[in-house]
Design an enzyme around this catalytic site. Structure first.
Site, PDB file in Angstrom:
ATOM      1  N   GLU A 185       7.342  -8.756  -3.678  1.00  0.00           N
ATOM      2  CA  GLU A 185       6.920  -7.748  -3.987  1.00  0.00           C
ATOM      3  C   GLU A 185       7.579  -7.219  -5.412  1.00  0.00           C
ATOM      4  O   GLU A 185       7.842  -6.198  -5.682  1.00  0.00           O
ATOM      5  CB  GLU A 185       7.644  -6.430  -2.993  1.00  0.00           C
ATOM      6  CG  GLU A 185       6.984  -6.840  -1.498  1.00  0.00           C
ATOM      7  CD  GLU A 185       7.531  -5.837  -0.677  1.00  0.00           C
ATOM      8  OE1 GLU A 185       8.285  -4.819  -0.780  1.00  0.00           O
ATOM      9  OE2 GLU A 185       7.298  -5.929   0.846  1.00  0.00           O
ATOM     10  N   GLU A 229       3.673  -9.523   4.929  1.00  0.00           N
ATOM     11  CA  GLU A 229       4.382  -8.492   5.561  1.00  0.00           C
ATOM     12  C   GLU A 229       3.509  -7.179   5.769  1.00  0.00           C
ATOM     13  O   GLU A 229       2.604  -7.078   4.992  1.00  0.00           O
ATOM     14  CB  GLU A 229       5.543  -7.756   4.575  1.00  0.00           C
ATOM     15  CG  GLU A 229       6.841  -8.710   4.844  1.00  0.00           C
ATOM     16  CD  GLU A 229       7.862  -7.792   3.990  1.00  0.00           C
ATOM     17  OE1 GLU A 229       8.017  -6.696   4.256  1.00  0.00           O
ATOM     18  OE2 GLU A 229       8.739  -8.495   3.271  1.00  0.00           O
TER      19      GLU A 229
END
Length: 409
Positions: A197, A303
């Site tokens: 991320e 995710e």
């Protein structure tokens, strides 16, 4: 499933690839580690085979360690408690491993027991992925302390030795993950997703705290050190962004290069709550698919999840709509929903949760693959002699429950 059976399943899958039109795709894709062990190469090729079959492996974070209302129970799994089967992908977190005296991770999972659960899941046929929320090397704060720190751990930086010591501990941990009989013990293949991320701002390696050149240098050093210095040849390196990219240029701004990355992935939480968001997710996944196909790499939704899952039919009417491939088109290789920490912070189902019945329908859908189906799917891949799909978009938005077959698997 025993380890030998598991590897035989993957072998059959790979053997089929080299007898069909998939051969071009498989042969054109090489791992970052040209010395990768055979079973690691087979897992990688299996992920590409899954995409060509239009199936999606389903994963869950910390599935075997704890769930809603339980912790460290033999055979425990909220996923299995709902649908009778384990996930096909197991996510595990190494945060705090960077500390020499740590015995558990930042979510209180004991590292020794984690190794046991990893081996257990792998022996049954599961695929293992690791993330690592490292503490900030500049301040000693958590991964969410956004003080710039990447420059400190690059070669020549004041914390570079501390970083390499952390990688040494990682190598020791991964090196202890073996399966098989006494004379045939092999390293367990690992999908390693470091510095994830990075397109967000919430971690110290995020895009507002590091330059693209610094991030690329850190990634490349990490690969070189683990592969060439520590001799780990069972890692598949997973590049991962948040969903906040708009263009291919955005997605690849911090990309360290094709020779340093094995998989292209993204995370999405904000776009999976309703069908409006799912439409955005589809666009991002389609962009990711186009980039990955040119580079010859698999993709995944590494995710995701809707905390609390308040919508009773969320699994089939929302999430499934975002990952369904068009007939004959490639799918994503896997999707992993986040952990079930307790009864007010969870992303997967558990028995009697409001979405549990719908999760069973999600389980029965022919596209979703759980652990029991890995070996049968490998046989199917071997039998199906079809070329790499082309033409239609990756996924389509469907509406209405009639569009979702839920026959028995």
């Amino acid at each position: 499933m025993s380890a030998p059976d598991f590897m035989k399943a993957f072998y059959l899958s790979v053997a089929m690839m080299f007898g069909t039109g998939m051969a071009v795709f498989a042969q054109s894709s090489q791992l970052v580690d040209r010395q990768a062990e055979k079973n690691t190469r087979q897992v990688y090729q299996f992920l590409m085979g899954i995409e060509n079959e239009g199936k999606v492996l389903i994963g869950h974070q910390d599935d075997l360690a704890y769930g809603v209302g339980w912790k460290d129970v033999k055979g425990g799994s909220d996923v299995k408690g709902v649908c009778g089967d384990y996930p096909a992908v197991y996510g595990w977190e190494l945060g705090d491993l960077e500390h020499a005296d740590a015995v558990q991770n930042l979510d209180t999972v004991n590292f020794r027991k984690m190794k046991g659960w990893i081996k257990e899941g792998y022996k049954r046929g599961g695929i293992i992925t690791l993330s690592w929320h490292m503490d900030n090397f500049h301040t000693g704060g958590s991964a969410w302390d956004t003080t710039a720190a990447v420059r400190d751990i690059l070669p020549g930086g004041p914390q570079h030795d501390a970083y390499t010591a952390s990688l040494d501990r990682f190598a020791d941990f991964v090196g202890d993950l073996k399966a098989g009989g006494f004379l045939k013990r092999k390293n367990i293949p690992i999908l390693f997703r470091p510095f994830h991320e990075h397109t967000g701002f919430w971690f110290w390696w995020g895009n507002t705290h590091v330059t693209p050149d610094e991030y690329k240098a850190l990634w490349q050093f990490t690969v070189r050190y683990l592969r060439d210095v520590k001799g780990l040849h069972n890692l598949i390196y997973v590049f991962n962004t948040d969903e906040n990219f708009l263009t291919e240029e955005d997605y690849l701004r911090f990309y360290p290069g094709d020779e340093w990355v094995d998989m292209l992935t993204m995370d999405s939480y904000g776009s999976v709550k309703d069908l409006t968001g799912i439409a955005r997710l589809k666009q991002k996944l389609q962009l990711l698919r186009e980039v990955a196909d040119r580079k010859g790499k698999p993709i995944a939704l590494a995710e995701t999840g809707y905390m609390g899952i308040p919508q009773p039919d969320w699994w089939t009417q929302v999430l499934l709509q975002g990952i369904l491939p068009e007939p004959g088109a490639k799918s994503i290789s896997y999707v992993l929903f986040w952990r079930n920490a307790n009864d007010h912070h969870y992303f997967g189902p558990y028995p009697n949760q409001v979405s549990a019945a719908d999760f069973r329908a999600f389980y029965r859908h022919p596209v979703t693959i759980f652990e029991k189906e890995v070996k049968p799917l490998s046989r199917q891949i071997r039998k199906n002699r079809k070329t790499t799909p082309t033409g239609p978009p990756l996924i389509t938005l469907q509406s209405g429950s009639d569009s979702i077959p839920v026959g028995d698997k």
